[in-house]
Design a protein around this motif. Structure first.
Motif, PDB file in Angstrom:
ATOM      1  N   ARG C   6      17.866  67.434  54.536  1.00  0.00           N
ATOM      2  CA  ARG C   6      18.778  68.382  53.935  1.00  0.00           C
ATOM      3  C   ARG C   6      20.137  68.350  54.624  1.00  0.00           C
ATOM      4  O   ARG C   6      21.179  68.297  53.989  1.00  0.00           O
ATOM      5  N   ARG C   7      20.083  68.325  55.953  1.00  0.00           N
ATOM      6  CA  ARG C   7      21.330  68.456  56.686  1.00  0.00           C
ATOM      7  C   ARG C   7      22.132  67.163  56.643  1.00  0.00           C
ATOM      8  O   ARG C   7      23.319  67.165  56.479  1.00  0.00           O
ATOM      9  N   PHE C   8      21.434  66.047  56.856  1.00  0.00           N
ATOM     10  CA  PHE C   8      22.167  64.797  57.012  1.00  0.00           C
ATOM     11  C   PHE C   8      21.841  63.774  55.934  1.00  0.00           C
ATOM     12  O   PHE C   8      22.376  62.674  55.941  1.00  0.00           O
ATOM     13  N   GLY C   9      20.938  64.136  55.011  1.00  0.00           N
ATOM     14  CA  GLY C   9      20.525  63.195  53.977  1.00  0.00           C
ATOM     15  C   GLY C   9      21.709  62.671  53.193  1.00  0.00           C
ATOM     16  O   GLY C   9      21.853  61.472  52.956  1.00  0.00           O
ATOM     17  N   GLY C  10      22.592  63.594  52.794  1.00  0.00           N
ATOM     18  CA  GLY C  10      23.752  63.196  52.008  1.00  0.00           C
ATOM     19  C   GLY C  10      24.630  62.225  52.777  1.00  0.00           C
ATOM     20  O   GLY C  10      25.065  61.197  52.254  1.00  0.00           O
ATOM     21  N   LEU C  11      24.838  62.547  54.060  1.00  0.00           N
ATOM     22  CA  LEU C  11      25.695  61.714  54.894  1.00  0.00           C
ATOM     23  C   LEU C  11      25.079  60.322  55.069  1.00  0.00           C
ATOM     24  O   LEU C  11      25.746  59.303  54.906  1.00  0.00           O
ATOM     25  N   VAL C  12      23.756  60.328  55.368  1.00  0.00           N
ATOM     26  CA  VAL C  12      23.055  59.054  55.542  1.00  0.00           C
ATOM     27  C   VAL C  12      23.153  58.241  54.251  1.00  0.00           C
ATOM     28  O   VAL C  12      23.425  57.038  54.277  1.00  0.00           O
ATOM     29  N   GLY C  13      22.951  58.911  53.133  1.00  0.00           N
ATOM     30  CA  GLY C  13      23.041  58.232  51.845  1.00  0.00           C
ATOM     31  C   GLY C  13      24.402  57.588  51.646  1.00  0.00           C
ATOM     32  O   GLY C  13      24.517  56.440  51.217  1.00  0.00           O
ATOM     33  N   MET C  14      25.465  58.351  51.990  1.00  0.00           N
ATOM     34  CA  MET C  14      26.816  57.814  51.823  1.00  0.00           C
ATOM     35  C   MET C  14      27.038  56.587  52.685  1.00  0.00           C
ATOM     36  O   MET C  14      27.554  55.568  52.231  1.00  0.00           O
ATOM     37  N   VAL C  15      26.615  56.702  53.947  1.00  0.00           N
ATOM     38  CA  VAL C  15      26.774  55.559  54.852  1.00  0.00           C
ATOM     39  C   VAL C  15      25.988  54.365  54.322  1.00  0.00           C
ATOM     40  O   VAL C  15      26.460  53.227  54.345  1.00  0.00           O
ATOM     41  N   ALA C  16      24.781  54.647  53.802  1.00  0.00           N
ATOM     42  CA  ALA C  16      23.941  53.568  53.277  1.00  0.00           C
ATOM     43  C   ALA C  16      24.633  52.863  52.110  1.00  0.00           C
ATOM     44  O   ALA C  16      24.612  51.633  52.020  1.00  0.00           O
ATOM     45  N   VAL C  17      25.263  53.659  51.240  1.00  0.00           N
ATOM     46  CA  VAL C  17      25.949  53.065  50.088  1.00  0.00           C
ATOM     47  C   VAL C  17      27.058  52.130  50.576  1.00  0.00           C
ATOM     48  O   VAL C  17      27.190  50.986  50.128  1.00  0.00           O
ATOM     49  N   VAL C  18      27.862  52.640  51.523  1.00  0.00           N
ATOM     50  CA  VAL C  18      28.968  51.829  52.031  1.00  0.00           C
ATOM     51  C   VAL C  18      28.428  50.568  52.710  1.00  0.00           C
ATOM     52  O   VAL C  18      28.916  49.454  52.491  1.00  0.00           O
ATOM     53  N   ALA C  19      27.367  50.746  53.525  1.00  0.00           N
ATOM     54  CA  ALA C  19      26.804  49.600  54.244  1.00  0.00           C
ATOM     55  C   ALA C  19      26.261  48.566  53.262  1.00  0.00           C
ATOM     56  O   ALA C  19      26.460  47.359  53.439  1.00  0.00           O
ATOM     57  N   PHE C  20      25.604  49.053  52.218  1.00  0.00           N
ATOM     58  CA  PHE C  20      25.041  48.157  51.216  1.00  0.00           C
ATOM     59  C   PHE C  20      26.125  47.258  50.609  1.00  0.00           C
ATOM     60  O   PHE C  20      25.978  46.042  50.524  1.00  0.00           O
ATOM     61  N   PHE C  21      27.230  47.891  50.225  1.00  0.00           N
ATOM     62  CA  PHE C  21      28.301  47.096  49.628  1.00  0.00           C
ATOM     63  C   PHE C  21      28.962  46.191  50.660  1.00  0.00           C
ATOM     64  O   PHE C  21      29.350  45.064  50.364  1.00  0.00           O
ATOM     65  N   ALA C  22      29.094  46.685  51.876  1.00  0.00           N
ATOM     66  CA  ALA C  22      29.731  45.874  52.918  1.00  0.00           C
ATOM     67  C   ALA C  22      28.927  44.605  53.156  1.00  0.00           C
ATOM     68  O   ALA C  22      29.477  43.530  53.367  1.00  0.00           O
ATOM     69  N   ILE C  23      27.581  44.736  53.092  1.00  0.00           N
ATOM     70  CA  ILE C  23      26.737  43.562  53.320  1.00  0.00           C
ATOM     71  C   ILE C  23      26.792  42.620  52.118  1.00  0.00           C
ATOM     72  O   ILE C  23      26.889  41.405  52.262  1.00  0.00           O
ATOM     73  N   ASN C  24      26.740  43.203  50.921  1.00  0.00           N
ATOM     74  CA  ASN C  24      26.689  42.369  49.728  1.00  0.00           C
ATOM     75  C   ASN C  24      28.041  41.813  49.313  1.00  0.00           C
ATOM     76  O   ASN C  24      28.110  40.868  48.543  1.00  0.00           O
ATOM     77  N   LEU C  25      29.095  42.455  49.754  1.00  0.00           N
ATOM     78  CA  LEU C  25      30.435  41.980  49.402  1.00  0.00           C
ATOM     79  C   LEU C  25      31.231  41.768  50.691  1.00  0.00           C
ATOM     80  O   LEU C  25      32.220  42.452  50.946  1.00  0.00           O
ATOM     81  N   PRO C  26      30.767  40.847  51.515  1.00  0.00           N
ATOM     82  CA  PRO C  26      31.342  40.739  52.866  1.00  0.00           C
ATOM     83  C   PRO C  26      32.825  40.395  52.857  1.00  0.00           C
ATOM     84  O   PRO C  26      33.562  40.811  53.746  1.00  0.00           O
ATOM     85  N   GLN C  27      33.246  39.623  51.850  1.00  0.00           N
ATOM     86  CA  GLN C  27      34.637  39.157  51.865  1.00  0.00           C
ATOM     87  C   GLN C  27      35.614  40.236  51.420  1.00  0.00           C
ATOM     88  O   GLN C  27      36.767  40.253  51.838  1.00  0.00           O
ATOM     89  N   THR C  28      35.156  41.095  50.526  1.00  0.00           N
ATOM     90  CA  THR C  28      36.126  41.906  49.809  1.00  0.00           C
ATOM     91  C   THR C  28      36.011  43.402  50.023  1.00  0.00           C
ATOM     92  O   THR C  28      36.993  44.119  49.911  1.00  0.00           O
ATOM     93  N   PHE C  29      34.786  43.893  50.319  1.00  0.00           N
ATOM     94  CA  PHE C  29      34.599  45.331  50.208  1.00  0.00           C
ATOM     95  C   PHE C  29      35.345  46.115  51.274  1.00  0.00           C
ATOM     96  O   PHE C  29      36.030  47.093  50.979  1.00  0.00           O
ATOM     97  N   LEU C  30      35.198  45.683  52.513  1.00  0.00           N
ATOM     98  CA  LEU C  30      35.808  46.463  53.597  1.00  0.00           C
ATOM     99  C   LEU C  30      37.231  46.005  53.898  1.00  0.00           C
ATOM    100  O   LEU C  30      37.619  45.902  55.052  1.00  0.00           O
TER     101      LEU C  30
END
Lengths: 303, 505, 323
Positions: C6-30
């Motif tokens: 409840r407290r950090f789920g949303g935050l963890v989810g957000m970080v996970a989303v960003v990390a997911f794209f950063a890994i899958n789009l290494p050249q462009t996302f970040l």
């Protein structure tokens, strides 16, 4: 969208998709739900498949600003080319981004713009000339002609100008009236009302030789008015442009509505793909508007 | 004769002894009244009897057989039935179907046998002399009185190991008209005549005196007495209900303040309040008494702007007060509402936020930007003065005890240095310890020169704290009594406008 | 465990989303450019969602924001057609937003109609007005002054990458100013704290001297002006206006506020959390597009993610209640 492409989307979303080696092309449109656009896109993807490309079709469901956003995204992604189906003036910000990144943009019936390498479309001038000349020839260059035009919309305005020129070139053709119908309900009803008024004003048989309409709806309205007035036996020639299904049916039935012009949507899509191929092949396009031939529809080929 | 006996039932909730060693015997064929003030333990006793709650110690026997505690089913099988004041009629169902809600429908070939259903309902109604009711009619066609009678009749429908012999009725007449109540009394007489017993809980003295054979009085969770009706009377019952030794709970009375008049109401009328006139001087406490619905709360709300004033005026230090809470607060009238949760607190929010809410404008820079440090400091300071116990001022109010929640509302009321303090039931749902602290606080504020108006249903509190007590009857401020020397019995008698000759000292 | 979700789920989810794209789009996302793109893409949504937060703080809704955005775009374009200078036309469109918002406020707080019903009705009214004014047509091309369209394409330069100048887009600056302003209003002024009090317990707030009606009335002015401003930003970005172009903003803005509420400790709407919600939605659109996920699949995914976030947060809250 087929199930296969949907699955491909999911697969690539979870990171299992193999990196594409083929050419990567994004088609971005806000209007995929509209029938014409679907034909363009189907023609494009069919040809792109033959060429072995990876095509990503992006529909923004009417949101034009989102078209800009998605252009920016696919530029970042690094696609090889972008195809749009929206007025370039509305997505200038996105086109600039693509231009800065050196990614060519091709329009499918999108309008001309310095930032669009080429726009593939039908030749509006030619379509108007063809039906106008059809009318002139059918009435042997002589008699009264009623014109339905719509100048506020540029692509249709062009058609009127050409028809004006054609009829002006026949000394015995007199333009009885040049009507701009109210199009808020599609244009059929108001065109019919306007035509009824003209028929009353010109009661003698033969006083109206032809009706030239810049698109199909006024032609259909005029046809209804003529039939309702019982003057369908006078041989009044009606032509439209676009050859929509109702127009085709009217033409096929062999009445006064004799001809219209069919755009080759599938061909526009295929030609757009070929144009992308030429650009990717390094060709400099001199002609920035590429016309795809249209077809005159008469009772012979209306089905 | 069947007898139900409670042996030394005790129940404690946290610090509150809800019931302590209560023993009681109720026999078939008698109406036994159970009396007591709010919080005396009546509801807890009934819940235990119904199997909805378990006592900490004690047992219940029926004719020497122990009754399983905490089991509504066992209670039902032992022949006890409970009639509550709230009616739960199912809309759209007939009288007969409503009577069968907790009995299986009679079936034939697996389908409802409507004839048998209506027959059973009609038979049960007939036993109470209610032949005039057609069981096939919709329940919702009936008034609340008849609905209650139907509910009683429903208990007579077969099923269960033992036919019902003891009815527990919790304020059955609360929602009934006089005529409906009379019909209920007829039915009760009928039930008792058929050998059933009734445990009758009511605040209405006349019906208790009329119906009961014996009366048991509870006070503060203890049984005071069980007496035959012939050996007691209204006065004695009231004295027994209220006769708490309040000496050590209330701070010593001191001479009433005789400062200048601070609060003045002239012809004050609002919804539920008709033309009240009174004045309160600095340092005075005016108690407001009366039965529920008499206009007690309406008077406070009208002064505080919570309800619109329809005529008359309220003035503070001679200046007319606008009829809205925000104007009242601005003019120095602060208000501690009765319903702490629904009217008082922002429960999920921090103490600071709750305390400073009416005073935010004073805590800003440039009249706009909130000074959060001052907000915090003020809350801490005022929290100390009301002896608020909390981990920090940023703690959520939902995590505080009832007494400390009440202190948050006191802190809110005092944070703006008010001239007038309105208290509606200031100790409702507050335990004894916090209660005496709140009493001392009220007295101290009064000594500091605040004009206080306090409405309460707690008679000892009214008498113990007030200088004068305004008695409300039917929306009118009927009379104002000196609190000094007033007995609870005398005050209660004034609620009903009983004459001295009727035996109230 | 549930508390942690409840407290950090949303935050963890957000970080996970960003990390997911950063890994899958290494050249462009970040990359800086991509994040500038994202922030520009969500700038209109950020403005609407921030002002939507103001009314949601009181437990209210404004469903009319999308059609107000459309209306203001159409108003500004129509005034351009009539030859108004840009500042005057923009001011007039914002005034339309202010009037529309105050009208919402009056209907909700003085007349006392439920916000859901009231703003559903004004949604239809504003949309009808937009069609009426524009005649149902898209206004674009030469009718829109170049400077108006150029605003959305420009911005102060903040650096250069390989001889390409990177600018901080004007739209991002506008959105940042609005979010900052709303943050100050909600968190740092007595006005904002009173709105939160209304949301906490409206009757208690009233009895504690909060002037509930005027506050509710004025709060709706924020959403009115905010959505009109977003409509102008939209019109500038597409250098055109049509009577439906802002309609999609409403649902997305509410979704963003709800996503944000899953991030706050007490489940309250807060404008910075709303901004985070807006960014999540923008990142999802941006990342999924770059990963060539089909646009319809993208919608299903985004909807599912909103559902999962809000659902987990609701479960967490109920977990607290079980204790």
């Amino acid at each position: 969208m087929t199930l296969r492409t949907a699955l491909a989307g999911v697969v690539s979303a979870i990171g299992l998709g193999a990196p594409a080696l083929a050419q990567d092309v994004a088609v971005i449109t806000p209007y995929l739900a509209q029938p014409g656009t679907q034909f363009y896109v189907d023609g494009f993807t069919a040809r792109a498949e033959e060429l072995g490309w990876d095509v990503n079709v992006i529909d923004t469901a009417g949101d034009v600003a989102a078209v800009i956003s998605r252009i920016e995204d696919v530029v970042t992604q690094g696609v090889d080319a972008i195809v749009i189906n929206v007025d370039p003036a509305q997505v200038g910000a996105g086109l600039q981004t693509a231009a800065d990144a050196g990614i060519p943009v091709v329009g499918m019936d999108a309008g001309s713009d310095p930032l669009v390498a080429a726009n593939v479309t039908s030749n509006g001038y030619a379509m108007a000339a063809e039906t106008a000349v059809y009318v002139a020839n059918r009435i042997d260059g002589e008699g009264g002609v009623v014109m339905f035009t719509f100048d506020p919309f540029p692509p249709v305005q062009v058609r009127g100008v050409i028809a004006d020129a054609v009829f002006a070139n026949f000394p015995d053709i007199e333009v009885i009236d040049r009507i701009t119908p109210d199009v808020s309900d599609g244009g059929i009803a108001d065109s019919r009302a306007q035509m009824e008024a003209i028929l009353s004003a010109n009661p003698e048989p033969g006083s109206i030789a032809a009706v030239w309409a810049a698109w199909d709806q006024p032609a259909l309205g005029a046809l209804q008015a003529i039939e309702a007035a019982g003057r369908d036996g006078e041989g009044i020639v009606i032509t439209g442009i676009d050859a929509n299904p109702e127009a085709r049916a009217a033409i096929a039935s062999g009445g006064n509505f004799e001809a219209s012009i069919a755009q080759d949507f599938d061909g526009i899509g295929r030609t757009a793909a070929d144009t992308v191929a030429r650009l990717l092949g390094g060709e400099e396009l001199v002609q920035r508007v590429i016309y795809v031939p249209t077809e005159l529809v008469t009772s012979a080929n209306a089905e | 004769m069947t007898q139900l006996t409670l042996h030394q039932i005790s129940r404690r909730f946290g610090a509150v002894q809800a019931l302590g060693d209560v023993s009681l015997t109720i026999g078939s064929g008698e109406v036994h009244a159970l009396m007591g003030e709010n919080g005396a333990g009546k509801s807890t006793l009934i819940r235990i009897l119904a199997g909805l709650d378990r006592p900490d110690t004690g047992r219940i026997e029926i004719d020497g057989t122990e009754l399983a505690l905490g089991s509504p089913t066992a209670v039902r099988q032992a022949g006890l039935r409970f009639i509550h004041q709230e009616l739960h009629a199912v809309r759209g169902l007939s009288i007969a179907e409503n009577m069968h809600l907790d009995h299986p429908y009679p079936l034939r070939f697996g389908l409802v046998n409507w004839r048998a259903l209506h027959g059973a309902a009609a038979a049960a109604l007939a036993r109470l002399g209610l032949e005039r009711l057609d069981p096939s009619h919709p329940m919702t066609d009936l008034g609340p009185g008849d609905q209650m009678l139907v509910r009683i009749a429903a208990t007579l429908i077969g099923g269960g190991d033992r036919p019902p012999w003891l009815y527990v009725m919790d304020e059955p007449t609360a929602a009934l008209t006089n005529a409906e109540s009379e019909r209920l009394f007829d039915v009760i007489h009928g039930l008792v005549g058929q050998g059933a017993g009734v445990l009758y809980v009511s605040h209405r003295m006349p019906e208790v005196l009329r119906l009961s054979r014996r009366v048991t009085v509870l006070r503060d969770g203890r049984k005071v007495s069980t007496r035959p009706i012939s050996e007691t009377g209204q006065q004695r019952i009231i004295e027994e209900m209220t006769g708490r030794d309040v000496g050590n709970l209330f701070p010593d009375r001191r001479t009433a303040g005789s400062g200048p008049i601070v609060l003045k109401a002239e012809g004050l009328s609002a919804r539920g309040l008709r033309s009240a006139n009174f004045e309160v001087r600095a340092g005075q406490i005016l108690g407001v008494a009366g039965v529920a619905g008499s206009g007690r709360g309406a008077l406070l709300r009208a002064i505080g702007g919570g309800v619109a004033i329809t005529s008359g005026r309220v003035s503070v230090d001679g200046t007319k007060v606008g009829s809205s809470p925000s104007r009242a607060w601005r003019q120095g009238i602060s208000y501690v509402p009765r319903e702490r949760r629904s009217e008082g607190l922002l429960l999920g929010r921090a103490i600071t936020e709750n305390v400073t809410l009416p005073h935010l404008s004073a805590l800003t820079r440039a009249r706009l930007f909130l000074n959060k440090r001052r907000q915090r400091r003020l809350t801490e300071e005022i929290g100390r003065s009301v002896r608020l116990k909390a981990a920090s001022v940023s703690q959520s109010c939902a995590e505080l005890s009832g007494g400390n929640q009440q202190k948050v509302l006191f802190a809110r009321a005092l944070a703006g240095n008010p001239k007038v303090l309105l208290l509606d039931e200031p100790t409702r749902g507050v335990d004894i310890g916090a209660r005496s602290e709140i009493y001392r606080l009220i007295r101290r504020l009064s000594d500091d020169g605040l004009a206080i108006v306090m409405a309460s249903s707690d008679l000892p509190e009214l008498i113990g704290l007030s200088d004068r007590i305004a008695v409300m009857r039917d929306g009118r401020l009927a009379e104002t009594l000196e609190a000094e020397g007033l007995t609870e019995a005398a005050l209660l008698a004034r609620f009903y406008h009983l004459e001295e000759e009727e035996g109230v000292a | 465990m549930i508390w942690l979700i409840r407290r950090f789920g949303g935050l963890v989810g957000m970080v996970a989303v960003v990390a997911f794209f950063a890994i899958n789009l290494p050249q462009t996302f970040l990359t800086l450019q991509n994040w500038l793109n994202i922030s520009q893409q969500v700038s209109m949504l950020a403005v609407v969602a921030a002002t939507m937060t103001v009314v949601m703080v009181m437990g209210d809704f404004d469903l009319s924001v999308g059609s107000m955005a459309s209306l203001s775009g159409v108003v500004v374009a129509t005034l351009f057609l009539q030859g108004w200078p840009i500042p005057a036309a923009v001011a007039a469109a914002l005034a339309v937003g202010l009037i529309g918002g105050l009208f919402n406020g009056i209907v909700v707080s003085i007349v006392g109609i439920l916000p859901f019903v009231a703003t559903l009705a004004t949604l239809t009214i504003f949309s009808g007005l937009a069609f009426l004014i524009s005649d149902g047509r898209t206004i674009f091309g030469r009718d829109i002054p170049a400077a108006f369209g150029d605003f959305a394409r420009g911005g102060p330069p903040i650096g250069a990458v390989e001889d390409r100048i990177i600018v901080l887009p004007n739209l991002v600056i506008v959105a940042a100013v609005v979010v900052l302003l709303i943050w100050v209003v909600l968190e740092q002024t007595s006005y904002g704290r009173r709105l939160y009090a209304i949301g906490g317990n409206s009757e208690a707030a009233r009895l504690a001297g909060v002037a509930v009606r005027p506050l509710r009335l004025t709060a709706f002015a924020f959403t009115g002006v905010g959505s009109a401003l977003a409509g102008l930003m939209y019109a500038s970005r597409v250098a055109s206006a049509n009577p439906t172009q802002g309609d999609g903003l409403m649902l997305t803005a509410i979704a963003a506020v709800f996503l944000g509420m899953t991030l706050t400790r007490d489940g309250q709407p807060r404008v910075l959390a709303t901004l985070a919600g807006v960014l999540v939605l923008g990142v999802l659109d941006n990342g999924l597009t770059q990963m060539r996920v089909d646009s319809y699949v993208r919608e299903v995914l985004v909807g599912s993610i909103i559902l999962a976030a809000v659902g987990l947060s609701a479960l967490g809250r109920r977990g607290i209640a079980w204790r």
